[in-house]
Each structure stands twice: as structure tokens, then as C-alpha cells.
Design a protein around this motif. Structure first.
Motif, PDB file in Angstrom:
ATOM      1  N   ARG A  22       0.815  -1.222   0.000  1.00  0.00           N
ATOM      2  CA  ARG A  22       0.000   0.000   0.000  1.00  0.00           C
ATOM      3  C   ARG A  22       0.837   1.254   0.000  1.00  0.00           C
ATOM      4  O   ARG A  22       0.333   2.356   0.192  1.00  0.00           O
ATOM      5  N   TYR A  55      -3.220  -7.289  -4.940  1.00  0.00           N
ATOM      6  CA  TYR A  55      -2.755  -6.781  -3.657  1.00  0.00           C
ATOM      7  C   TYR A  55      -3.718  -7.257  -2.587  1.00  0.00           C
ATOM      8  O   TYR A  55      -4.924  -7.275  -2.802  1.00  0.00           O
ATOM      9  N   ALA A  57      -4.610  -7.308   1.761  1.00  0.00           N
ATOM     10  CA  ALA A  57      -4.322  -7.038   3.169  1.00  0.00           C
ATOM     11  C   ALA A  57      -4.080  -8.364   3.865  1.00  0.00           C
ATOM     12  O   ALA A  57      -4.741  -9.361   3.589  1.00  0.00           O
TER      13      ALA A  57
ATOM     14  N   GLY B  21      -6.104  -5.037  -1.746  1.00  0.00           N
ATOM     15  CA  GLY B  21      -5.452  -4.219  -0.729  1.00  0.00           C
ATOM     16  C   GLY B  21      -5.031  -2.852  -1.205  1.00  0.00           C
ATOM     17  O   GLY B  21      -4.594  -2.033  -0.402  1.00  0.00           O
ATOM     18  N   TYR B  55       0.148  -5.098   4.065  1.00  0.00           N
ATOM     19  CA  TYR B  55      -0.373  -5.232   2.715  1.00  0.00           C
ATOM     20  C   TYR B  55       0.741  -5.760   1.832  1.00  0.00           C
ATOM     21  O   TYR B  55       1.896  -5.357   1.991  1.00  0.00           O
TER      22      TYR B  55
END
Lengths: 166, 166
Positions: A22, A55, A57, B21, B55
DNA sequence: CCGCGTGCGCAATATTATTGCGAAAACACG
DNA sequence: CGTGTTTTCGCAATAATATTGCGCACGCGG
């Protein structure tokens, strides 16, 4: 784009984003040593080339109520492709099964499962997995504790290799 | 904050960020049905509470040159805590070892390894793992193909549970 | 009914993402 | 070695997003 060879900056980008997906593009650009616009273009290219698949989390499963993690070794009574892929499709449909890998050797598959508690895993085991077609042998191993859980690939190994071959 | 119970919006946030994410906060807010500022505050709270551990970009290991994935079952000749944690520390130091889980049952640990090719895995195996202290038995299984590889936890299972108990 | 804590949304500001474009670097080739 | 070509960069401008401050609404316990 087929498989354009990655330059050192691309590898740094991948490494940084694997560690922190991120991160802002500005920060990423600063770390890899170029300005933001070309950095973003590289990221987009890597995404479109499929080198970055997405991506995610990383969620603390325990805190969320998934206390139990189990590895399951599965053997089938047939190694015909129909049987194998039928089993794989079943795995994809079972939410408790997070990973399903086909292996060489005596065991056909290894599954990584996550469950809220032991009883819900047990009911999945007896109600779903053990009764699935072609399933001949099942061996489960509860995870006691996790010593290491790194995502993805070791970029430092990649660097070493490239240095050697250079 | 100890373990503030999560409300449905928090769970949606976690679920969305697990799936993507890098979603912008604006988009995330739209999906969970609140405005951006409180949404961002919730995300920060979840991060600080440790429910979101980080992430990560999901990298295509094959394309990057990591052709080989191996599961390794390891048994030690001692189950004393010193031996166990010494082995865990070694695993943390080996880059090829991506995951190390302590298991119940006959096998003590399962490792998930990633390597550029078979020979580099072999040299790790013979040069590092097999010669490590207390390692009594090692069984390796090459991954032939991956049928499912989902990150994290199944949020739909969580929803079901909460609905039942409600 | 009132005071209090919690969480929301709006509005303003700070940062970041994204695009267009000219210039520098890398490259292929004569 | 030059030179045309391609690639990739960085700057500057614009669009979008993140972040902060603050007042309001809601739920709860006197």
C-alpha cells in the motif's frame, strides 16, 4: 508483452510492493530512485504483464475468530485427470480450503485449511472431505504454532543469482 | 484497544482489503456504505489493533524465475523447546523457506519453500536442511500444480457463523 | 429529560495519482 | 563513429484521493 526482461528497478519495485503493497507511488518512486510518473507506469506495466497478480491485506486470522489452521494430505483412488481436476474443483468451492496443491509422491494433494474452531473443521472433514468422490486417504495435521509466514518470493535470492550469472 | 468487537462495516472493510489491498479509500468507503473520512479512520484503527498486519503485492513467482515450490515435512530427534525454537530460528534465516509451521502428530514441522530451480533447492536441502542440528527425518514433496491459493480467511464462513449465533 | 461518549458527514487542505509532452539515454545500423 | 529510431525519463499541469477539523445526530446511562 510476452516476458520482457526485468531490470533492477522493476525488481526493486516488486520487492517493495511485496513488502508493503500500500505504499504510495511517490514513496515507491523515492525508494527505487526514479520520479513518480515513470514509476507508476512501471507498476501498471508489471500489473498488466501479470507479474503483479493483485494486492491483499494480511488479516490476523486468530483475532478475527479463525483459531484453527490445518494441513491436510489427501490421496485419491484414481490419478486420472478427470478425478484430479474434479477434486480440485471441489477444493475451489470449499471456503475452508485456502490452498490446494497437487504433489508428486505418495500423497496427491496437500490442502491448507482455516476454520473458526476444531468442531467446524471436524464437520467439514467428516461431512465434506471424507465423503468426496475418489478420496481414498486423508491425514490431517493441526498447526500448533507458526514460526514463519512470509508472502511470496525471496528477492535476495534472486539478486544473488543475477549477480553470479553477470 | 484490546479486542473491540468488530461491527459489520469493519468486517466488510477487512474483506474488501483482503481481496484488493490497494483499493482507494474513496472506493472502499463507497463499497461499505459510509463516507471516506470515517472509513479511513476505521482502517487506521484496524491496522493499529493488529487486525490488519500489512499489505502485500502478490507476485507471480514463476514469471519471476521461481519455478519450484516444495513442501517439506521435518521431524526432529528432540521435541525439547530449545530444539524446536532453534530449528524455527534457522527457518527464519533461510530465504528459501517461506513458511514454517509446527504441527501435531508424527511430523514436527511443515515448510513451504520456493526456489529458482530444482538444483538450487537440492543444494539447500543437502547443504542446509539435512545437516541442521536435530533434524532426524525430512520428506519433500514437489508441487506439480496449484489448484487454489487464496490469501487469508474466508469471510463468508464468518458471516454464516454470526448469523447463526444471532 | 439531560449529559456524555461515539461515530458520522461536510468542507477545507495537503498529498498523491495521472496525463501530456519535450528531452535525454539506449539502441540498431550504416 | 554518426544518425535515425525507440524507449524511458522528468517536469509541469490537472484530476483524484487522503487527511484533518469540526459540528451534528444517535445511543446510552443517569
Amino acid at each position: 508483452m510476452v516476458a520482457a526482461r526485468l531490470d533492477p528497478i522493476d525488481r526493486m519495485i516488486l520487492s517493495e510492493l511485496q513488502a508493503d503493497g500500500r505504499m504510495t507511488n511517490v514513496e515507491l518512486a523515492r525508494r527505487v530512485g526514479i520520479s513518480a510518473p515513470p514509476c507508476l507506469r512501471r507498476v501498471r506495466t508489471l500489473e498488466e504483464a501479470g507479474l503483479i497478480r493483485g494486492y491483499h491485506a494480511e488479516i490476523n486470522a486468530r483475532e478475527l475468530g479463525f483459531e484453527v489452521q490445518v494441513f491436510v494430505m489427501v490421496g485419491l483412488d484414481s490419478q486420472a485427470e478427470t478425478a484430479l481436476s474434479a477434486f480440485e474443483n471441489r477444493c475451489r468451492a470449499w471456503p475452508l480450503v485456502r490452498e490446494c496443491h497437487m504433489l508428486n509422491g505418495e500423497v496427491d494433494f496437500i490442502l491448507k485449511c482455516a476454520a473458526p474452531d476444531l468442531s467446524s473443521f471436524q464437520s467439514f472433514l467428516t461431512g465434506e472431505l471424507l465423503t468426496a468422490p475418489n478420496v481414498a486417504s486423508v491425514k490431517t495435521s493441526l498447526v500448533i504454532r507458526v514460526a514463519k509466514d512470509e508472502p511470496g518470493v525471496p528477492f535476495d535470492v534472486l539478486e544473488e543469482r543475477l549477480n553470479k550469472s553477470a
